[in-house]
Write an enzyme that holds these catalytic residues in place. Structure first.
Site, PDB file in Angstrom:
ATOM      1  CG  ASP A 136     -25.828  -3.759  19.977  1.00 48.88           C
ATOM      2  OD1 ASP A 136     -26.514  -3.512  18.570  1.00 48.88           O
ATOM      3  OD2 ASP A 136     -25.716  -3.085  21.099  1.00 48.88           O
ATOM      4  CG  LEU A 137     -21.114  -3.680  16.202  1.00 48.33           C
ATOM      5  CD1 LEU A 137     -19.099  -4.616  16.866  1.00 48.33           C
ATOM      6  CD2 LEU A 137     -20.576  -3.402  14.707  1.00 48.33           C
ATOM      7  CG  ASP A 138     -22.733   0.633  16.834  1.00 45.37           C
ATOM      8  OD1 ASP A 138     -21.304   0.129  16.518  1.00 45.37           O
ATOM      9  OD2 ASP A 138     -23.506   0.623  15.911  1.00 45.37           O
TER      10      ASP A 138
HETATM   11  C1  BG6 Z   1     -26.584   1.174  15.976  1.00 42.39           C
HETATM   12  C2  BG6 Z   1     -26.227   2.021  16.449  1.00 42.39           C
HETATM   13  O1  BG6 Z   1     -26.165  -0.084  16.356  1.00 42.39           O
HETATM   14  O2  BG6 Z   1     -26.368   1.286  14.597  1.00 42.39           O
HETATM   15  C3  BG6 Z   1     -26.957   3.383  16.823  1.00 42.39           C
HETATM   16  O3  BG6 Z   1     -26.149   1.930  18.380  1.00 42.39           O
HETATM   17  C4  BG6 Z   1     -27.016   3.307  14.335  1.00 42.39           C
HETATM   18  O4  BG6 Z   1     -26.292   4.589  17.252  1.00 42.39           O
HETATM   19  C5  BG6 Z   1     -27.385   1.810  13.845  1.00 42.39           C
HETATM   20  O5  BG6 Z   1     -27.674   4.138  14.600  1.00 42.39           O
HETATM   21  C6  BG6 Z   1     -27.501   2.056  12.740  1.00 42.39           C
HETATM   22  O6  BG6 Z   1     -25.979   2.543  12.341  1.00 42.39           O
HETATM   23  P1  BG6 Z   1     -25.691   2.887  10.776  1.00 42.39           P
HETATM   24  O7  BG6 Z   1     -24.178   2.390  10.611  1.00 42.39           O
HETATM   25  O8  BG6 Z   1     -26.017   2.457   9.768  1.00 42.39           O
HETATM   26  O9  BG6 Z   1     -26.056   4.209  10.563  1.00 42.39           O
HETATM   27 MG    MG Z   2     -25.510  -0.590  21.180  1.00 40.16          MG
END
Ligand code: BG6
Ligand code: MG
Length: 219
Positions: free
Chosen positions: A9-11
């Site tokens: 996973d990234l975030d």
């Molecule tokens: C996930 C995050 O990696 O990506 C979420 O944990 C986020 O918080 C989701 O809503 C979608 O991200 P984005 O950048 O496409 O709005």
């Molecule tokens: Mg995450």
């Protein structure tokens, strides 16, 4: 025998953008007069943009039509993009490069399974785009986490069975997705929240030695 792929996973795993997502959602919720705090945010980790918006809007007694929802999602994303603008290799969490090196040294493929449509920009800013052998396209995956689809997409791209892969996640929805895919999961964060993970570490600083190597020894 060990596993053949490690899917990240990234975030919240590779970099602390989970906090930026929270700040952007919090600003939007505040503007709408909807209560939202860090505890509520745990439910949104790993969850896609529109699903996250719907979770927040459901706490209001107002109704929001499709046009308004699209505008609000764009507003949140524009704010999020300003927060990640200056992202650089200094924003990599501790132990991530060591984990990539540990995997590369063993010929284990490295994949990215982020729900974020901003993932390509984030990994470019972090200077790690070339460390991944495959990056899933969040926009092309039908069902978001906790469905297993994005992790299965990466295993499929590598041509390996899901049980030959492990996943690394900070979100409960993400750990559920990894387990639903039939993979083993390393959770990063609070063991009480990441109950389904095979192994939980408080942070990524010892990911290679205390996470990746431990699961490899069990395989
Ligand atoms: C996930 C995050 O990696 O990506 C979420 O944990 C986020 O918080 C989701 O809503 C979608 O991200 P984005 O950048 O496409 O709005
Ligand atoms: Mg995450």
């Amino acid at each position: 025998m060990t596993y053949r792929a490690c899917i990240f996973d990234l975030d919240g795993v590779i970099t602390d953008t989970a906090h930026y997502h929270f700040l952007a959602w919090k600003a939007l919720a505040d503007g709408l007069g909807i209560p939202f705090d860090e505890d509520d945010n745990h439910h949104l980790k790993g969850v896609g943009r529109m699903e996250s918006l719907d979770f927040i809007l459901a706490r209001s007694d107002r109704t929001f039509d499709a046009t308004t929802r699209d505008r609000l999602a764009t507003e949140k994303n524009d704010h999020y993009k300003t927060l990640i603008k200056g992202i650089s290799p200094a924003d990599l969490l501790p132990g991530i490069i060591e984990a990539f090196d540990w995997l590369d040294a063993r010929g284990i493929r490295i994949g990215l399974a982020s729900a974020s449509k901003n993932a390509p920009e984030v990994i470019a800013g972090l200077g790690i785009a070339d460390r991944f052998h495959y990056v899933a396209d969040a926009g092309a995956i039908p069902r978001g986490k906790p469905a297993p689809d994005i992790f299965l997409d990466v295993a499929n791209a590598f041509g390996i069975a899901p049980e030959d892969a492990i996943g690394v996640e900070d979100a409960a929805a993400g750990v559920t997705a990894i387990k639903a895919a039939g993979m083993r999961a390393v959770g990063i964060g609070d063991a009480a929240i990441l109950r389904e993970a095979d192994l939980v570490l408080p942070d990524t600083s010892r990911l290679a030695a205390n996470g990746l190597a431990v699961l490899a020894a069990q395989a």
